[in-house]
Design a protein around this motif. Structure first.
Motif, mmCIF file in Angstrom:
data_model
loop_
_atom_site.group_PDB
_atom_site.id
_atom_site.type_symbol
_atom_site.label_atom_id
_atom_site.label_comp_id
_atom_site.label_asym_id
_atom_site.label_seq_id
_atom_site.Cartn_x
_atom_site.Cartn_y
_atom_site.Cartn_z
ATOM 1 N N ILE A 155 33.364 -16.905 25.887
ATOM 2 C CA ILE A 155 34.769 -16.499 25.793
ATOM 3 C C ILE A 155 35.060 -15.310 26.713
ATOM 4 C CG2 ILE A 155 36.489 -15.465 24.250
ATOM 5 C CD1 ILE A 155 35.260 -17.282 22.015
ATOM 6 N N ILE A 156 34.185 -14.325 26.703
ATOM 7 C CA ILE A 156 34.383 -13.161 27.578
ATOM 8 C C ILE A 156 34.430 -13.602 29.039
ATOM 9 C CG2 ILE A 156 33.247 -11.083 28.490
ATOM 10 C CD1 ILE A 156 32.298 -10.598 25.542
ATOM 11 N N ASN A 157 33.518 -14.475 29.436
ATOM 12 C CA ASN A 157 33.473 -14.891 30.829
ATOM 13 C C ASN A 157 34.501 -15.963 31.156
ATOM 14 O OD1 ASN A 157 31.317 -13.477 32.511
ATOM 15 N ND2 ASN A 157 30.406 -13.715 30.489
ATOM 16 N N MET A 158 35.046 -16.608 30.147
ATOM 17 C CA MET A 158 36.196 -17.482 30.380
ATOM 18 C C MET A 158 37.366 -16.618 30.854
ATOM 19 S SD MET A 158 38.119 -20.070 27.728
ATOM 20 C CE MET A 158 38.565 -18.773 26.587
ATOM 21 N N ILE A 159 37.525 -15.477 30.226
ATOM 22 C CA ILE A 159 38.590 -14.550 30.619
ATOM 23 C C ILE A 159 38.321 -13.997 32.021
ATOM 24 C CG2 ILE A 159 39.667 -12.331 30.074
ATOM 25 C CD1 ILE A 159 39.094 -13.078 27.063
ATOM 26 N N THR A 160 37.063 -13.610 32.303
ATOM 27 C CA THR A 160 36.768 -13.082 33.644
ATOM 28 C C THR A 160 36.862 -14.178 34.701
ATOM 29 O OG1 THR A 160 34.352 -13.341 33.443
ATOM 30 C CG2 THR A 160 35.308 -11.221 32.754
ATOM 31 N N GLY A 161 36.572 -15.410 34.334
ATOM 32 C CA GLY A 161 36.750 -16.523 35.278
ATOM 33 C C GLY A 161 38.210 -16.743 35.611
ATOM 34 N N MET A 162 39.070 -16.628 34.598
ATOM 35 C CA MET A 162 40.510 -16.743 34.848
ATOM 36 C C MET A 162 40.994 -15.576 35.707
ATOM 37 S SD MET A 162 42.051 -18.355 31.295
ATOM 38 C CE MET A 162 41.887 -16.871 30.366
ATOM 39 N N ALA A 163 40.481 -14.390 35.433
ATOM 40 C CA ALA A 163 40.846 -13.229 36.251
ATOM 41 C C ALA A 163 40.376 -13.429 37.689
ATOM 42 C CB ALA A 163 40.246 -11.956 35.669
#
Length: 175
Positions: A155-163
């Motif tokens: 989940i954390i890296n899903m957000i960083t991937g979107m960023a």
């Protein structure tokens, strides 16, 4: 179609997630081993947290640079989640490697945290740490812990991937 053809990011996500997880584990527990106490836990946690956010960003960056095209937000989320999930699995299983080297990572972390709280905290927090130590000794490695790690890192890296889709977006003339 093969998995590789459908998801050309999978290999870089797996390599980035695994490599960064191994590095995060080495930084976290290595700092605590080399500098026991407050400085070890601060340096280890800061270094580990810095690497925790990197798989999604790095893999998204590589994907955009490799294929020379911008990606949609949803694709960035999938890329980031994949890299983060691999990070979570490898980070969890690094405890096994540390165990083979004779290091109990949970005890090491709790010992350093105890020293930190003795320096800056209160007795109630120490009681909670002792409860956590007893509970950890009873349960050991758990599938629930692995699932929690995979889902949280994903989940954390899903957000960083979107960023990363926005940060590394190429302008019209650069494509």
């Amino acid at each position: 179609m093969e998995l590789r053809e459908q998801n050309p990011f999978f290999e870089s996500a797996a390599l980035n997630g695994a490599g960064l997880a191994a590095a995060a584990s080495l930084i976290l527990y290595g700092a605590m081993l080399l500098m026991p106490g407050v400085s070890g836990i601060l340096l280890g946690c800061l270094g580990c947290c810095g690497l925790l956010f990197a798989p999604g960003l790095l893999t998204t960056r590589q994907h955009i640079a490799t294929f020379g095209e911008n990606i949609e937000l949803g694709r960035g989320a999938v890329i980031g989640f994949t890299a983060g999930a691999v990070f979570g699995v490898v980070f969890s299983f690094m405890d096994v490697i540390w165990g083979l080297l004779g290091v109990n990572t949970s005890a090491l972390f709790l010992d350093n945290l105890t020293t930190f709280i003795e320096t800056y905290g209160d007795n109630e927090a120490l009681d909670n740490i002792e409860d956590a130590r007893r509970q950890q000794e009873e349960t050991g490695f758990s599938v629930l812990g692995l699932l929690f790690s995979v889902s949280m890192m994903g989940i954390i890296n899903m957000i960083t991937g979107m960023a990363g889709t926005a940060i590394f977006k190429k302008k019209e003339g650069e494509l």
